[in-house]
Design a protein around this motif. Structure first.
Motif, PDB file in Angstrom:
ATOM      1  N   TYR A 273       0.859  -1.194   0.000  1.00  0.00           N
ATOM      2  CA  TYR A 273       0.000   0.000   0.000  1.00  0.00           C
ATOM      3  C   TYR A 273       0.890   1.236   0.000  1.00  0.00           C
ATOM      4  CZ  TYR A 273      -3.229   3.607   1.564  1.00  0.00           C
ATOM      5  OH  TYR A 273      -3.961   4.761   1.656  1.00  0.00           O
ATOM      6  N   ASP A 274       0.598   2.151  -0.915  1.00  0.00           N
ATOM      7  CA  ASP A 274       1.411   3.349  -1.039  1.00  0.00           C
ATOM      8  C   ASP A 274       0.476   4.540  -0.906  1.00  0.00           C
ATOM      9  OD1 ASP A 274       3.042   5.413  -1.693  1.00  0.00           O
ATOM     10  OD2 ASP A 274       3.443   4.752  -3.777  1.00  0.00           O
ATOM     11  N   ARG A 275       0.725   5.358   0.130  1.00  0.00           N
ATOM     12  CA  ARG A 275      -0.142   6.513   0.370  1.00  0.00           C
ATOM     13  C   ARG A 275      -0.193   7.454  -0.838  1.00  0.00           C
ATOM     14  NH1 ARG A 275      -1.653   8.338   5.399  1.00  0.00           N
ATOM     15  NH2 ARG A 275      -1.256   6.965   7.160  1.00  0.00           N
ATOM     16  N   ARG A 276       0.914   7.509  -1.543  1.00  0.00           N
ATOM     17  CA  ARG A 276       0.961   8.394  -2.709  1.00  0.00           C
ATOM     18  C   ARG A 276       0.123   7.875  -3.863  1.00  0.00           C
ATOM     19  NH1 ARG A 276       5.796  11.970  -4.269  1.00  0.00           N
ATOM     20  NH2 ARG A 276       6.512  12.693  -2.241  1.00  0.00           N
ATOM     21  N   HIS A 277       0.038   6.554  -3.928  1.00  0.00           N
ATOM     22  CA  HIS A 277      -0.727   5.955  -5.023  1.00  0.00           C
ATOM     23  C   HIS A 277      -1.667   4.908  -4.440  1.00  0.00           C
ATOM     24  CE1 HIS A 277       1.953   7.965  -7.803  1.00  0.00           C
ATOM     25  NE2 HIS A 277       2.961   7.520  -7.075  1.00  0.00           N
ATOM     26  N   PRO A 278      -2.764   5.345  -3.833  1.00  0.00           N
ATOM     27  CA  PRO A 278      -3.699   4.358  -3.281  1.00  0.00           C
ATOM     28  C   PRO A 278      -4.181   3.441  -4.392  1.00  0.00           C
ATOM     29  CG  PRO A 278      -4.346   6.610  -2.700  1.00  0.00           C
ATOM     30  CD  PRO A 278      -3.255   6.714  -3.714  1.00  0.00           C
ATOM     31  N   PRO A 279      -4.444   2.164  -4.055  1.00  0.00           N
ATOM     32  CA  PRO A 279      -4.849   1.220  -5.104  1.00  0.00           C
ATOM     33  C   PRO A 279      -6.111   1.693  -5.829  1.00  0.00           C
ATOM     34  CG  PRO A 279      -5.191   0.318  -2.887  1.00  0.00           C
ATOM     35  CD  PRO A 279      -4.378   1.544  -2.733  1.00  0.00           C
ATOM     36  N   VAL A 280      -6.096   1.473  -7.142  1.00  0.00           N
ATOM     37  CA  VAL A 280      -7.267   1.818  -7.941  1.00  0.00           C
ATOM     38  C   VAL A 280      -7.981   0.519  -8.272  1.00  0.00           C
ATOM     39  CG1 VAL A 280      -8.062   2.832 -10.100  1.00  0.00           C
ATOM     40  CG2 VAL A 280      -6.103   3.819  -8.898  1.00  0.00           C
ATOM     41  N   VAL A 281      -9.246   0.438  -7.958  1.00  0.00           N
ATOM     42  CA  VAL A 281      -9.985  -0.790  -8.267  1.00  0.00           C
ATOM     43  C   VAL A 281     -11.143  -0.450  -9.208  1.00  0.00           C
ATOM     44  CG1 VAL A 281      -9.410  -1.934  -6.107  1.00  0.00           C
ATOM     45  CG2 VAL A 281     -11.471  -0.533  -6.248  1.00  0.00           C
ATOM     46  N   ARG A 282     -11.576  -1.510  -9.908  1.00  0.00           N
ATOM     47  CA  ARG A 282     -12.652  -1.325 -10.881  1.00  0.00           C
ATOM     48  C   ARG A 282     -13.607  -2.500 -10.743  1.00  0.00           C
ATOM     49  NH1 ARG A 282     -13.133   1.851 -15.573  1.00  0.00           N
ATOM     50  NH2 ARG A 282     -14.378   0.818 -17.170  1.00  0.00           N
ATOM     51  N   PRO A 283     -14.447  -2.461  -9.680  1.00  0.00           N
ATOM     52  CA  PRO A 283     -15.329  -3.610  -9.436  1.00  0.00           C
ATOM     53  C   PRO A 283     -16.316  -3.785 -10.585  1.00  0.00           C
ATOM     54  CG  PRO A 283     -15.871  -1.778  -7.974  1.00  0.00           C
ATOM     55  CD  PRO A 283     -14.652  -1.384  -8.716  1.00  0.00           C
ATOM     56  N   GLY A 284     -16.533  -5.041 -10.942  1.00  0.00           N
ATOM     57  CA  GLY A 284     -17.498  -5.312 -12.012  1.00  0.00           C
ATOM     58  C   GLY A 284     -16.934  -5.107 -13.397  1.00  0.00           C
ATOM     59  N   ALA A 285     -15.674  -4.661 -13.458  1.00  0.00           N
ATOM     60  CA  ALA A 285     -15.098  -4.359 -14.769  1.00  0.00           C
ATOM     61  C   ALA A 285     -14.861  -5.623 -15.568  1.00  0.00           C
ATOM     62  CB  ALA A 285     -13.802  -3.588 -14.602  1.00  0.00           C
ATOM     63  N   ASP A 286     -14.498  -6.712 -14.833  1.00  0.00           N
ATOM     64  CA  ASP A 286     -14.216  -7.950 -15.550  1.00  0.00           C
ATOM     65  C   ASP A 286     -15.486  -8.539 -16.160  1.00  0.00           C
ATOM     66  OD1 ASP A 286     -14.985  -8.057 -12.951  1.00  0.00           O
ATOM     67  OD2 ASP A 286     -14.048  -9.995 -12.523  1.00  0.00           O
ATOM     68  N   THR A 287     -16.627  -8.349 -15.487  1.00  0.00           N
ATOM     69  CA  THR A 287     -17.874  -8.888 -16.036  1.00  0.00           C
ATOM     70  C   THR A 287     -18.330  -8.092 -17.248  1.00  0.00           C
ATOM     71  OG1 THR A 287     -19.139  -7.518 -14.491  1.00  0.00           O
ATOM     72  CG2 THR A 287     -18.730  -9.799 -13.846  1.00  0.00           C
ATOM     73  N   THR A 288     -18.088  -6.775 -17.194  1.00  0.00           N
ATOM     74  CA  THR A 288     -18.504  -5.942 -18.324  1.00  0.00           C
ATOM     75  C   THR A 288     -17.419  -4.940 -18.650  1.00  0.00           C
ATOM     76  OG1 THR A 288     -19.601  -4.580 -16.698  1.00  0.00           O
ATOM     77  CG2 THR A 288     -21.012  -5.980 -18.040  1.00  0.00           C
ATOM     78  N   PRO A 289     -16.600  -5.276 -19.598  1.00  0.00           N
ATOM     79  CA  PRO A 289     -15.631  -4.278 -20.039  1.00  0.00           C
ATOM     80  C   PRO A 289     -16.363  -3.070 -20.622  1.00  0.00           C
ATOM     81  CG  PRO A 289     -15.601  -6.235 -21.456  1.00  0.00           C
ATOM     82  CD  PRO A 289     -16.536  -6.532 -20.340  1.00  0.00           C
ATOM     83  N   GLU A 290     -15.704  -1.909 -20.563  1.00  0.00           N
ATOM     84  CA  GLU A 290     -16.429  -0.671 -20.877  1.00  0.00           C
ATOM     85  C   GLU A 290     -17.125  -0.655 -22.231  1.00  0.00           C
ATOM     86  OE1 GLU A 290     -16.095   4.051 -20.024  1.00  0.00           O
ATOM     87  OE2 GLU A 290     -14.263   2.910 -20.252  1.00  0.00           O
ATOM     88  N   PRO A 291     -16.451  -1.132 -23.307  1.00  0.00           N
ATOM     89  CA  PRO A 291     -17.149  -1.050 -24.599  1.00  0.00           C
ATOM     90  C   PRO A 291     -18.460  -1.816 -24.573  1.00  0.00           C
ATOM     91  CG  PRO A 291     -14.834  -1.608 -24.903  1.00  0.00           C
ATOM     92  CD  PRO A 291     -15.093  -1.661 -23.448  1.00  0.00           C
ATOM     93  N   ALA A 292     -18.431  -3.022 -23.955  1.00  0.00           N
ATOM     94  CA  ALA A 292     -19.644  -3.818 -23.885  1.00  0.00           C
ATOM     95  C   ALA A 292     -20.721  -3.075 -23.103  1.00  0.00           C
ATOM     96  CB  ALA A 292     -19.347  -5.163 -23.228  1.00  0.00           C
ATOM     97  N   GLY A 293     -20.292  -2.480 -21.984  1.00  0.00           N
ATOM     98  CA  GLY A 293     -21.230  -1.727 -21.143  1.00  0.00           C
ATOM     99  C   GLY A 293     -21.886  -0.612 -21.932  1.00  0.00           C
ATOM    100  N   ARG A 294     -21.081   0.051 -22.736  1.00  0.00           N
ATOM    101  CA  ARG A 294     -21.615   1.175 -23.507  1.00  0.00           C
ATOM    102  C   ARG A 294     -22.640   0.670 -24.520  1.00  0.00           C
ATOM    103  NH1 ARG A 294     -16.895   4.801 -24.967  1.00  0.00           N
ATOM    104  NH2 ARG A 294     -17.151   5.713 -22.927  1.00  0.00           N
ATOM    105  N   ALA A 295     -22.319  -0.510 -25.098  1.00  0.00           N
ATOM    106  CA  ALA A 295     -23.245  -1.075 -26.069  1.00  0.00           C
ATOM    107  C   ALA A 295     -24.568  -1.450 -25.391  1.00  0.00           C
ATOM    108  CB  ALA A 295     -22.626  -2.316 -26.727  1.00  0.00           C
TER     109      ALA A 295
END
Lengths: 297, 281
Positions: A273-295
């Motif tokens: 864990y790095d205070r300067r770069h807190p972890p970025v998470v993307r829940p649900g991203a694996d089930t629906t990648p953005e292009p699919a979601g947009r469609a």
């Protein structure tokens, strides 16, 4: 130039401490790092007392950090500025002024050399934008809670700030009014490319409005546990958000955080864990990648 | 419903007035124990009607009404220092009250602002205010007469000193109680301190300030009568005392009535201003 835009708002290692009643100091938070892109909408979520409002007040300049700095558009924040408009939790309109009077007060503060007619015309344009045309000569006491908050939004927009800061702006409103105002804030922010930072307790509000959601652990000594990227498509509609396949993943993630991890995170800080770069998470991203979601939307 | 309430209130008021006036009339008529027969005519002249004919010195409502009408018909005559019209006397009193009051406004409101905005000044001035406030304004009179050496200006000073405190305290309270959120609005809009004082603090504190001003004008009008009794010369207070020396109870009662009406007019005028600056929250 891209770094400038990537870090349009940059919070760099800020700390805020208060003297304790019996001597010593309470550290609300320290070494907090976070940045926002231009045109991004960020929400910050956490329990009361975690220092969300302090972060917001440091951004609007009403409060100053004890350590570190907050930088907006390449300039360190030194006190309040017309570049950063605030929408307060209570509407905080001036009750002795009319709707027009409240908005034009802000416009006149921004453009001191403008004649009165120009100030009023500019103010009227923003009153129309929030749908209050016809009520401009009413006093705040004659308006409903939702209309008052609309005036607050018009006042903040009218100074055409570089960013908007909102402290639970809709928490005092009923669900129906809150929904309409969320739509409007989202529409205006998307239309004008406004950078916005909002404190909220409402998970659904955060999912609908925010591009990224900052999760803060409980205070004192609060820290940014992680930054959640919103997997929902950018052209989401409030009425359809909950049908999106990624919706429950992010919603459950946020609620899990608020219910459990906001308390326990500090005791078991994950490796790396790095205070300067807190972890970025993307829940649900694996089930629906953005292009699919947009469609799908 | 309200009309009928108002109507009933008016009827009741008139009834109370009628009962009061007739009671007064009857009480005055039956006063006295009949003519004193065995009295030296020379002595009787000295004593006047009330002793010789049993007529009460207390005038009835009809006498007072007649005298009042006489004063109202010709309010502004001036026949020397001891015989001026009621209007002239009232004008003198009003002039002193307004002058002293205006001076008090000029001192109390800026000073009140300072006290309200600065906790340091507030704490530093507090003991002085606490000691000075309860002093009867008339207690200042000898000191004023000695230092100013002018009875008219001394009266104005007394009015000043009695009207300053309510305004000062109310202004300080109103200014210190301005909501933080309104001040924050001004701060985030980069409104400077002077503009902030006039566009946020003044309108926000105006109702409280006006309350103080209304209390002050009431006190000033109470005090002017006593002050003019002391300094003499002109004014409604002097008129009362002069008519007492003339044993003209009728004129004393007329003056009391006029003082009451004038006080009401002053209070209502300030009340109107107060309503104008009051904002619904």
């Amino acid at each position: 130039m891209t770094t400038q835009n990537d870090k349009f708002v940059s919070i760099e290692g800020i700390a805020r401490r208060y003297p304790k009643a019996g001597g010593g100091t309470t550290t609300v938070f320290e070494d907090l790092w976070f940045s926002m892109r231009k045109g991004e909408f960020a929400c910050i979520i956490g329990h009361s007392g975690c220092g969300k409002t302090t972060v917001l007040n440091i951004l609007n300049g009403l409060d100053a950090p004890d350590d570190g700095a907050a930088i907006v558009d390449g300039k360190a924040i030194e006190g309040p500025s017309l570049d950063r408009a605030v929408i307060f939790q209570g509407h905080s309109l001036l009750p002795w002024r009319t709707v027009l009077g409240n908005v034009s007060y802000a416009v006149a503060a921004r453009h001191r050399d403008w004649p009165k007619a120009k100030v009023n015309a500019h103010a009227m344009a923003f009153i129309e934008k929030v749908g209050l045309k016809g009520s401009e000569l009413k006093k705040p006491s004659e308006l409903s809670g939702g209309m008052k908050q609309r005036v607050g939004i018009a006042r903040a927009l009218s100074i055409e700030p570089k960013m908007m800061l909102m402290d639970e702006p809709f928490s005092a409103l009923d669900a129906l009014t809150r929904g309409t105002l969320q739509d409007e804030v989202r529409r205006i922010c998307l239309e004008t490319g406004q950078t916005a930072f909002m404190i909220t307790h409402d998970v659904d509000e955060a999912i609908y409005l925010a591009d990224r959601i900052v999760l803060m652990t409980n205070g004192p000594n609060a820290m940014i546990a992680e930054i959640v990227e919103n997997p929902l498509p950018r052209d989401r509609k409030r009425t359809e958000v909950h049908h999106h396949p990624g919706y429950y993943a992010i919603r459950n993630h946020l609620i899990d955080f608020l219910v459990v991890r906001s308390k326990t995170f500090k005791d078991a800080v994950p490796d790396g864990y790095d205070r300067r770069h807190p972890p970025v998470v993307r829940p649900g991203a694996d089930t629906t990648p953005e292009p699919a979601g947009r469609a799908a939307a | 419903m309200t009309t009928s309430l108002n109507l009933r209130a008016i009827v009741l008021s008139l009834a109370i007035l009628f009962v009061f006036l007739s009671g007064w009339h009857i009480a005055v008529q039956s006063g006295g124990g009949g003519p004193a027969a065995n009295i030296d005519p020379e002595y009787a002249k000295l004593l006047g009607q009330q002793v010789t004919q049993g007529k009460s010195a207390m005038p009835g409502p009809l006498d007072v009404g007649k005298t009042l009408w006489g004063h109202l018909a010709n309010p502004f005559y001036d026949k020397g220092p001891n015989d001026k019209g009621l209007g002239v006397q009232l004008a003198y009193s009003l002039g002193r009250v307004l002058l002293g009051y205006l001076l008090a406004v000029l001192v109390a409101i800026p000073l009140g602002f300072l006290i309200g905005m600065s906790p340091l000044i507030s704490k530093a001035l507090d003991p002085f205010i606490q000691v000075l406030k309860p002093i009867s304004p008339l207690a200042w009179m000898p000191l004023a007469l000695y230092t100013i050496k002018d009875s008219g200006i001394s009266a104005i000073f007394v009015i000043f000193i009695c009207s300053v405190w309510p305004m000062l305290l109310n202004t300080a309270f109103g200014v210190s109680a301005v909501r933080k959120e309104w001040l924050n609005v001004a701060r985030t809009l980069e409104v400077g301190p002077v503009r902030r004082a006039f566009t946020i603090i003044l309108p926000a504190a105006a109702p409280t300030i006006l309350t103080g001003m209304r209390i002050s004008i009431g006190i000033a009008w109470l005090v002017i009568v006593a002050a003019e009794m002391l300094v003499g010369g002109t004014g409604i207070g002097y008129f009362v005392w002069n008519e007492w020396n003339n044993l003209s109870i009728t004129n004393v009662i007329v003056a009391i009535f006029v003082i009451g009406v004038m006080g009401m007019v002053l209070d209502q005028t300030l009340a109107r201003f107060q309503r104008a600056v009051t904002y619904p929250d």
